[in-house]
Scaffold this active site. Sequence first.
Site: not given
Ligand code: DGL
Length: 285
Positions: A155, A189, A47, A77, A14-15
């Site tokens: 975060e 998230h 995002g 993600c 994920d990010s």
């Molecule tokens: N957890 C990511 C998602 O499901 C977050 C995206 C982000 O970093 O903006 O989209």
Amino acid sequence: MNPTTETAPIGVFDSGVGGLSVLREIRRLLPAENLIYVADSAHVPYGEKSREFVEQRAVAISEFLIAQGAKAIVVACNTATSAAISTLRARFALPIVGVEPALKPAAEVTRSGVIGVLATRGTLSGEKLQQLRQRVAANVQVLAQSCEGWVEQVESGDLAGPEAKALVARHVLPLIERGADTLVLGCTHHPFLAPLIREVAGPDVHVIDPAPAVARELKRRMESENLLSAAQENGRDYFWTTGDPQPVSRLITALWGRECEVAQICLPSPGAGEEIQGVSPPRHT
Ligand code: DGL
């Protein structure tokens, strides 16, 4: 059983730390598997980045996971799934499971006929969501809510304070006022803010997290390709980040519920993450 299948890990990324909401369901369902998690903390949030940027990150991280011996990859993600899953599947031969907003169960469960989708701008502006909507939610009203600041809030590790509550209320209340009785958590998230989302939305509103369904889909895929480990003992969890490992270790330890060591990786970066240009969030319909 092939001995490498026995120990080869499942790679999940994920990010940032949001994908842990998917990882915990995978851990629950597949206790014998070794799991590797990559948090691309140096580039969170995805995002607001361009589709191309997120796609290049997804490819670089997948290459890393495959080099670690991964036998399957979970794109934990929504934003990266929307931007990159087709490219990843075309490029890599192993099973790749993504995550997308759970419109189908939401459309089945709503009584008011109005569902709210909480997600990033990247996910909401992606073609994949529009296609999914036409396929499974054409008969209900879908309110798209872009949740600026939510990823950063998670975060930061503050999941319950007044700032977090005000942020959640700012995005959730307008949906409830417009008649939504079902909310789809369209970003991994968001489950970490679910207690606040429920508190703000009230007890009559369904809140749908796709993570358990993603874990089940992964299990099905791995079963059908004979990739599940038959090991008797519990698998191990390995955590990596592209960011500063110390704060990320503290955050992952708090969210995972036990002491976690996080190692740092350096992956080729596609350059400065340019912001999405000229893309406005889809209109509420
Ligand atoms: N957890 C990511 C998602 O499901 C977050 C995206 C982000 O970093 O903006 O989209």
